[in-house]
Scaffold this motif. Sequence first.
Motif, PDB file in Angstrom:
ATOM      1  N   GLU A  30       0.804  -1.222   0.000  1.00  0.00           N
ATOM      2  CA  GLU A  30       0.000   0.000   0.000  1.00  0.00           C
ATOM      3  C   GLU A  30       0.839   1.274   0.000  1.00  0.00           C
ATOM      4  O   GLU A  30       0.351   2.332  -0.366  1.00  0.00           O
ATOM      5  N   MET A  31       2.103   1.183   0.429  1.00  0.00           N
ATOM      6  CA  MET A  31       2.963   2.359   0.517  1.00  0.00           C
ATOM      7  C   MET A  31       3.869   2.396  -0.709  1.00  0.00           C
ATOM      8  O   MET A  31       4.662   1.487  -0.922  1.00  0.00           O
ATOM      9  N   ALA A  32       3.745   3.448  -1.510  1.00  0.00           N
ATOM     10  CA  ALA A  32       4.549   3.564  -2.725  1.00  0.00           C
ATOM     11  C   ALA A  32       5.995   3.948  -2.414  1.00  0.00           C
ATOM     12  O   ALA A  32       6.922   3.419  -3.018  1.00  0.00           O
ATOM     13  N   SER A  33       6.182   4.876  -1.469  1.00  0.00           N
ATOM     14  CA  SER A  33       7.538   5.289  -1.111  1.00  0.00           C
ATOM     15  C   SER A  33       7.540   5.938   0.266  1.00  0.00           C
ATOM     16  O   SER A  33       6.494   6.300   0.799  1.00  0.00           O
ATOM     17  N   ALA A  34       8.737   6.078   0.806  1.00  0.00           N
ATOM     18  CA  ALA A  34       8.922   6.744   2.090  1.00  0.00           C
ATOM     19  C   ALA A  34      10.230   7.513   2.052  1.00  0.00           C
ATOM     20  O   ALA A  34      11.226   7.017   1.525  1.00  0.00           O
ATOM     21  N   THR A  35      10.204   8.727   2.577  1.00  0.00           N
ATOM     22  CA  THR A  35      11.431   9.492   2.759  1.00  0.00           C
ATOM     23  C   THR A  35      11.835   9.294   4.205  1.00  0.00           C
ATOM     24  O   THR A  35      11.135   9.736   5.118  1.00  0.00           O
ATOM     25  N   MET A  80      39.976  33.054  20.804  1.00  0.00           N
ATOM     26  CA  MET A  80      39.804  32.118  19.679  1.00  0.00           C
ATOM     27  C   MET A  80      40.077  32.858  18.385  1.00  0.00           C
ATOM     28  O   MET A  80      39.652  34.001  18.214  1.00  0.00           O
ATOM     29  N   SER A  81      40.764  32.208  17.451  1.00  0.00           N
ATOM     30  CA  SER A  81      41.090  32.870  16.188  1.00  0.00           C
ATOM     31  C   SER A  81      40.010  32.663  15.132  1.00  0.00           C
ATOM     32  O   SER A  81      40.111  33.184  14.035  1.00  0.00           O
ATOM     33  N   GLY A  82      38.989  31.925  15.478  1.00  0.00           N
ATOM     34  CA  GLY A  82      37.889  31.689  14.543  1.00  0.00           C
ATOM     35  C   GLY A  82      36.708  31.080  15.277  1.00  0.00           C
ATOM     36  O   GLY A  82      36.784  30.764  16.467  1.00  0.00           O
ATOM     37  N   ALA A  83      35.618  30.914  14.560  1.00  0.00           N
ATOM     38  CA  ALA A  83      34.401  30.349  15.143  1.00  0.00           C
ATOM     39  C   ALA A  83      34.453  28.825  15.105  1.00  0.00           C
ATOM     40  O   ALA A  83      35.052  28.238  14.204  1.00  0.00           O
ATOM     41  N   ALA A  84      33.844  28.226  16.103  1.00  0.00           N
ATOM     42  CA  ALA A  84      33.688  26.770  16.155  1.00  0.00           C
ATOM     43  C   ALA A  84      32.194  26.467  16.231  1.00  0.00           C
ATOM     44  O   ALA A  84      31.423  27.261  16.775  1.00  0.00           O
ATOM     45  N   GLU A  85      31.793  25.336  15.682  1.00  0.00           N
ATOM     46  CA  GLU A  85      30.393  24.931  15.761  1.00  0.00           C
ATOM     47  C   GLU A  85      30.165  24.190  17.079  1.00  0.00           C
ATOM     48  O   GLU A  85      30.836  23.199  17.359  1.00  0.00           O
ATOM     49  N   ILE A  86      29.232  24.681  17.873  1.00  0.00           N
ATOM     50  CA  ILE A  86      28.888  24.080  19.157  1.00  0.00           C
ATOM     51  C   ILE A  86      27.659  23.198  18.952  1.00  0.00           C
ATOM     52  O   ILE A  86      26.654  23.631  18.390  1.00  0.00           O
ATOM     53  N   ASP A  87      27.742  21.951  19.421  1.00  0.00           N
ATOM     54  CA  ASP A  87      26.654  20.981  19.280  1.00  0.00           C
ATOM     55  C   ASP A  87      25.523  21.337  20.239  1.00  0.00           C
ATOM     56  O   ASP A  87      25.716  21.403  21.451  1.00  0.00           O
ATOM     57  N   MET A  88      24.325  21.575  19.694  1.00  0.00           N
ATOM     58  CA  MET A  88      23.162  21.953  20.490  1.00  0.00           C
ATOM     59  C   MET A  88      22.108  20.847  20.527  1.00  0.00           C
ATOM     60  O   MET A  88      20.969  21.075  20.920  1.00  0.00           O
ATOM     61  N   GLY A  89      22.488  19.649  20.108  1.00  0.00           N
ATOM     62  CA  GLY A  89      21.536  18.535  20.134  1.00  0.00           C
ATOM     63  C   GLY A  89      21.091  18.149  18.740  1.00  0.00           C
ATOM     64  O   GLY A  89      21.621  18.604  17.735  1.00  0.00           O
ATOM     65  N   MET A  90      20.097  17.301  18.690  1.00  0.00           N
ATOM     66  CA  MET A  90      19.601  16.758  17.426  1.00  0.00           C
ATOM     67  C   MET A  90      18.610  17.725  16.772  1.00  0.00           C
ATOM     68  O   MET A  90      17.799  18.350  17.450  1.00  0.00           O
ATOM     69  N   ASP A  91      18.709  17.840  15.471  1.00  0.00           N
ATOM     70  CA  ASP A  91      17.738  18.604  14.699  1.00  0.00           C
ATOM     71  C   ASP A  91      16.414  17.841  14.679  1.00  0.00           C
ATOM     72  O   ASP A  91      16.370  16.637  14.948  1.00  0.00           O
ATOM     73  N   LYS A  92      15.326  18.521  14.346  1.00  0.00           N
ATOM     74  CA  LYS A  92      14.006  17.900  14.288  1.00  0.00           C
ATOM     75  C   LYS A  92      14.014  16.752  13.276  1.00  0.00           C
ATOM     76  O   LYS A  92      14.576  16.874  12.185  1.00  0.00           O
ATOM     77  N   LEU A  93      13.406  15.644  13.676  1.00  0.00           N
ATOM     78  CA  LEU A  93      13.319  14.473  12.806  1.00  0.00           C
ATOM     79  C   LEU A  93      11.935  14.382  12.181  1.00  0.00           C
ATOM     80  O   LEU A  93      10.922  14.510  12.876  1.00  0.00           O
ATOM     81  N   THR A  94      11.902  14.162  10.877  1.00  0.00           N
ATOM     82  CA  THR A  94      10.631  13.994  10.168  1.00  0.00           C
ATOM     83  C   THR A  94      10.740  12.821   9.204  1.00  0.00           C
ATOM     84  O   THR A  94      11.832  12.374   8.859  1.00  0.00           O
ATOM     85  N   GLY A 128       6.144   8.988  17.152  1.00  0.00           N
ATOM     86  CA  GLY A 128       5.823  10.374  16.849  1.00  0.00           C
ATOM     87  C   GLY A 128       4.345  10.500  16.574  1.00  0.00           C
ATOM     88  O   GLY A 128       3.534   9.751  17.124  1.00  0.00           O
ATOM     89  N   ARG A 129       4.011  11.447  15.708  1.00  0.00           N
ATOM     90  CA  ARG A 129       2.609  11.596  15.315  1.00  0.00           C
ATOM     91  C   ARG A 129       2.509  12.166  13.909  1.00  0.00           C
ATOM     92  O   ARG A 129       3.426  12.819  13.415  1.00  0.00           O
ATOM     93  N   PHE A 130       1.366  11.885  13.290  1.00  0.00           N
ATOM     94  CA  PHE A 130       1.117  12.361  11.932  1.00  0.00           C
ATOM     95  C   PHE A 130       0.779  13.847  11.998  1.00  0.00           C
ATOM     96  O   PHE A 130      -0.115  14.264  12.719  1.00  0.00           O
ATOM     97  N   LYS A 131       1.529  14.625  11.229  1.00  0.00           N
ATOM     98  CA  LYS A 131       1.389  16.077  11.259  1.00  0.00           C
ATOM     99  C   LYS A 131       0.514  16.598  10.125  1.00  0.00           C
ATOM    100  O   LYS A 131      -0.215  17.566  10.294  1.00  0.00           O
ATOM    101  N   GLU A 132       0.616  15.962   8.960  1.00  0.00           N
ATOM    102  CA  GLU A 132      -0.061  16.512   7.782  1.00  0.00           C
ATOM    103  C   GLU A 132      -0.464  15.401   6.823  1.00  0.00           C
ATOM    104  O   GLU A 132       0.306  14.475   6.582  1.00  0.00           O
ATOM    105  N   PHE A 133      -1.666  15.499   6.303  1.00  0.00           N
ATOM    106  CA  PHE A 133      -2.148  14.607   5.251  1.00  0.00           C
ATOM    107  C   PHE A 133      -2.473  15.478   4.048  1.00  0.00           C
ATOM    108  O   PHE A 133      -3.428  16.242   4.077  1.00  0.00           O
ATOM    109  N   ILE A 185       2.043  12.135   3.310  1.00  0.00           N
ATOM    110  CA  ILE A 185       1.775  12.155   4.743  1.00  0.00           C
ATOM    111  C   ILE A 185       3.056  12.565   5.459  1.00  0.00           C
ATOM    112  O   ILE A 185       4.102  11.944   5.270  1.00  0.00           O
ATOM    113  N   ALA A 186       2.977  13.615   6.275  1.00  0.00           N
ATOM    114  CA  ALA A 186       4.123  14.080   7.058  1.00  0.00           C
ATOM    115  C   ALA A 186       3.998  13.550   8.477  1.00  0.00           C
ATOM    116  O   ALA A 186       2.928  13.593   9.077  1.00  0.00           O
ATOM    117  N   TYR A 187       5.117  13.061   9.000  1.00  0.00           N
ATOM    118  CA  TYR A 187       5.167  12.430  10.313  1.00  0.00           C
ATOM    119  C   TYR A 187       6.350  13.024  11.061  1.00  0.00           C
ATOM    120  O   TYR A 187       7.461  13.076  10.536  1.00  0.00           O
TER     121      TYR A 187
END
Length: 169
Positions: free
Chosen positions: A22-27, A43-57, A106-111, A126-128
């Motif tokens: 029934e499911m044609a594809s999934a991202t 500091m002679s330049g900027a460093a990237e500071i880890d702030m956690g995980m980005d939103k997962l969809t 998670g939960r379904f956000k958009e149909f 369908i966005a999840y």
Amino acid sequence: MKLPPILKNFNLFVNGASFLGEMASATLPKLARLTEDYRGGGMSGAAEIDMGMDKLTMELKPGGLIPKLLGQFGNPKIDGDLLRWVGAYQSDGDGTYTALDIYTRGRFKEFDLGSSEAGSKNEQTIAYTLTYIRIVVNGIEHLEYQISPPIFKVMGNDRDAELRAILGV
């Protein structure tokens, strides 16, 4: 000959129910760390500071109308729906299969019911949104992540154990 495993087929389970055929594809979810630039005195330049995980969809594209999935829309719990995506990857070099299991909560956000045209597949989207993900390759857990309480495990290394101990959770 050495060739990478290629996705040969997959199945999707929603709250334990199979949607085989029934499911044609999934991202699948994109794993990304949130970072912010930081440059302090000395500091002679900027460093990237880890702030956690980005939103997962995750995005699903059924082959047509699936009323059972519409019934999941508007779940009041942020982690109310369990999805399991199972992929069978095969190497054309030696014929062996690799199993990829992705467990999410998670939960379904958009149909998006798409446009309708008589005689067409009427592709929908369908966005999840996810609060939890676990990735298992051939029975070996590679990643487990949860928003709250914080869990972040990579190849068995619990990177949030000390954080949880400090927070008392």
